[in-house]
Design a protein around this motif. Structure first.
Motif, PDB file in Angstrom:
ATOM      1  N   LEU A 197      30.063  47.019  42.037  1.00 20.22           N
ATOM      2  CA  LEU A 197      31.159  47.278  40.990  1.00 20.22           C
ATOM      3  C   LEU A 197      30.354  46.914  39.688  1.00 20.22           C
ATOM      4  O   LEU A 197      30.306  45.815  39.205  1.00 20.22           O
ATOM      5  CB  LEU A 197      32.308  46.061  41.308  1.00 20.22           C
ATOM      6  CG  LEU A 197      33.570  46.185  40.371  1.00 20.22           C
ATOM      7  CD1 LEU A 197      34.221  47.388  40.612  1.00 20.22           C
ATOM      8  CD2 LEU A 197      34.323  45.126  40.693  1.00 20.22           C
ATOM      9  N   PRO A 198      29.995  48.053  39.014  1.00 14.71           N
ATOM     10  CA  PRO A 198      29.184  47.857  37.970  1.00 14.71           C
ATOM     11  C   PRO A 198      29.722  47.078  36.662  1.00 14.71           C
ATOM     12  O   PRO A 198      29.123  46.667  35.845  1.00 14.71           O
ATOM     13  CB  PRO A 198      28.713  49.382  37.595  1.00 14.71           C
ATOM     14  CG  PRO A 198      29.918  50.363  38.264  1.00 14.71           C
ATOM     15  CD  PRO A 198      30.258  49.410  39.523  1.00 14.71           C
ATOM     16  N   ARG A 248      35.339  38.075  46.416  1.00 16.02           N
ATOM     17  CA  ARG A 248      36.314  37.922  45.279  1.00 16.02           C
ATOM     18  C   ARG A 248      35.753  38.664  44.062  1.00 16.02           C
ATOM     19  O   ARG A 248      34.624  37.943  43.717  1.00 16.02           O
ATOM     20  CB  ARG A 248      36.794  36.464  45.153  1.00 16.02           C
ATOM     21  CG  ARG A 248      37.738  35.992  44.312  1.00 16.02           C
ATOM     22  CD  ARG A 248      38.230  34.686  44.174  1.00 16.02           C
ATOM     23  NE  ARG A 248      38.852  34.374  45.395  1.00 16.02           N
ATOM     24  CZ  ARG A 248      39.450  33.295  45.487  1.00 16.02           C
ATOM     25  NH1 ARG A 248      39.490  32.375  44.368  1.00 16.02           N
ATOM     26  NH2 ARG A 248      39.960  32.545  46.446  1.00 16.02           N
ATOM     27  N   VAL A 249      36.458  39.491  43.451  1.00 14.65           N
ATOM     28  CA  VAL A 249      35.985  39.951  42.336  1.00 14.65           C
ATOM     29  C   VAL A 249      36.799  39.424  41.135  1.00 14.65           C
ATOM     30  O   VAL A 249      36.488  39.535  40.055  1.00 14.65           O
ATOM     31  CB  VAL A 249      35.922  41.363  42.209  1.00 14.65           C
ATOM     32  CG1 VAL A 249      34.759  42.009  43.107  1.00 14.65           C
ATOM     33  CG2 VAL A 249      37.097  42.262  42.492  1.00 14.65           C
ATOM     34  N   PRO A 284      29.980  43.470  33.170  1.00 13.02           N
ATOM     35  CA  PRO A 284      30.741  43.499  32.041  1.00 13.02           C
ATOM     36  C   PRO A 284      32.221  43.861  32.381  1.00 13.02           C
ATOM     37  O   PRO A 284      32.603  44.405  33.606  1.00 13.02           O
ATOM     38  CB  PRO A 284      30.144  44.942  31.352  1.00 13.02           C
ATOM     39  CG  PRO A 284      28.782  45.237  32.149  1.00 13.02           C
ATOM     40  CD  PRO A 284      29.130  44.572  33.575  1.00 13.02           C
ATOM     41  N   VAL A 285      33.100  43.240  31.458  1.00 14.58           N
ATOM     42  CA  VAL A 285      34.447  43.329  31.659  1.00 14.58           C
ATOM     43  C   VAL A 285      34.988  43.868  30.331  1.00 14.58           C
ATOM     44  O   VAL A 285      34.870  43.619  29.300  1.00 14.58           O
ATOM     45  CB  VAL A 285      35.230  41.745  31.779  1.00 14.58           C
ATOM     46  CG1 VAL A 285      36.550  41.986  32.022  1.00 14.58           C
ATOM     47  CG2 VAL A 285      34.513  41.048  33.075  1.00 14.58           C
ATOM     48  N   THR A 286      35.944  45.159  30.547  1.00  9.19           N
ATOM     49  CA  THR A 286      36.800  45.636  29.475  1.00  9.19           C
ATOM     50  C   THR A 286      38.338  45.505  29.932  1.00  9.19           C
ATOM     51  O   THR A 286      38.419  45.207  30.996  1.00  9.19           O
ATOM     52  CB  THR A 286      36.223  47.062  29.225  1.00  9.19           C
ATOM     53  OG1 THR A 286      36.156  47.927  30.541  1.00  9.19           O
ATOM     54  CG2 THR A 286      34.695  47.202  28.901  1.00  9.19           C
ATOM     55  N   THR A 287      39.015  45.932  28.898  1.00 12.92           N
ATOM     56  CA  THR A 287      40.335  46.053  29.192  1.00 12.92           C
ATOM     57  C   THR A 287      41.008  47.403  28.729  1.00 12.92           C
ATOM     58  O   THR A 287      40.583  47.911  27.715  1.00 12.92           O
ATOM     59  CB  THR A 287      40.967  44.816  28.503  1.00 12.92           C
ATOM     60  OG1 THR A 287      40.813  43.698  28.531  1.00 12.92           O
ATOM     61  CG2 THR A 287      42.470  45.040  28.455  1.00 12.92           C
ATOM     62  N   GLY A 288      41.829  47.956  29.769  1.00 15.04           N
ATOM     63  CA  GLY A 288      42.579  49.041  29.573  1.00 15.04           C
ATOM     64  C   GLY A 288      41.857  50.382  29.556  1.00 15.04           C
ATOM     65  O   GLY A 288      42.772  51.237  29.068  1.00 15.04           O
TER      66      GLY A 288
END
Length: 182
Positions: A151-152, A134-135, A174-178
């Protein structure tokens, strides 16, 4: 004259219904979706932003249009529950698409593997547990990626479904949006 008046009334009612169900372009651009397509669009966008163009996606067992919005190939040609129940070998093709070295990269668990009586023996659940992780959870739907795929970073879609629960991301990335995947 009664017939003409009736035809005008029916035509007017038809135009009214059409106006209520098909939003004008400016409303559609603002994010309005007819029916309950917001989750499908948001999840499709998530998969597109985080996948390779050659990736295939499996959706259990409904919402075949997730693959369409993701701009990715579906894992099988059978993309909804009634086909898996009715067509010979459709369930076997689904299982094959989730196992082996050329299995689908992504799974969207729209439904539980148990739904519709499609996994009475637990083989689909076992295949998913063995080969995927699960990601994210988006619009209350788990999104899984093959265990052997890195999944970098995770790119969240600009659209989401807060009314269906919070977005969750799993893993230390790291998580970014858009922004599109680099």
């Amino acid at each position: 004259t009664t017939l003409v008046a009736l035809l005008i009334l029916v035509a007017s009612a038809g135009q009214y219904v059409r106006a209520q169900t098909i939003p004008p372009p400016q409303i559609a651009q603002a994010g309005y979706r007819v029916g309950n397509q917001q989750p499908v669009v948001a999840i499709g966008d998530f998969v597109r932003r985080n996948s390779l163009s050659s990736d295939r996606v499996a959706v259990l067992y409904a919402r075949a249009n997730v693959a369409y919005y993701a701009h990715r190939q579906p894992a099988t040609s059978f993309m909804w529950s009634s086909m898996y129940r009715a067509l010979p070998d459709a369930r076997a093709q689904l299982l094959a698409s989730l196992t082996g070295p050329d299995r689908a990269a992504w799974i969207v668990q729209w439904n539980s593997t148990k739904d519709y009586g499609l996994d009475r023996d637990g083989t689909l659940k076992a295949a998913i547990r063995a080969g995927y992780r699960r990601v994210a959870v988006l619009c209350s739907k788990p999104i899984l990626l093959r265990r052997d795929r890195a999944l970098p970073n995770i790119v969240m879609p600009t659209e989401h479904c807060p009314q269906q629960g919070p977005q969750q991301v799993f893993g230390d990335v790291p998580v970014t949006t858009g922004f599109a995947r680099g």
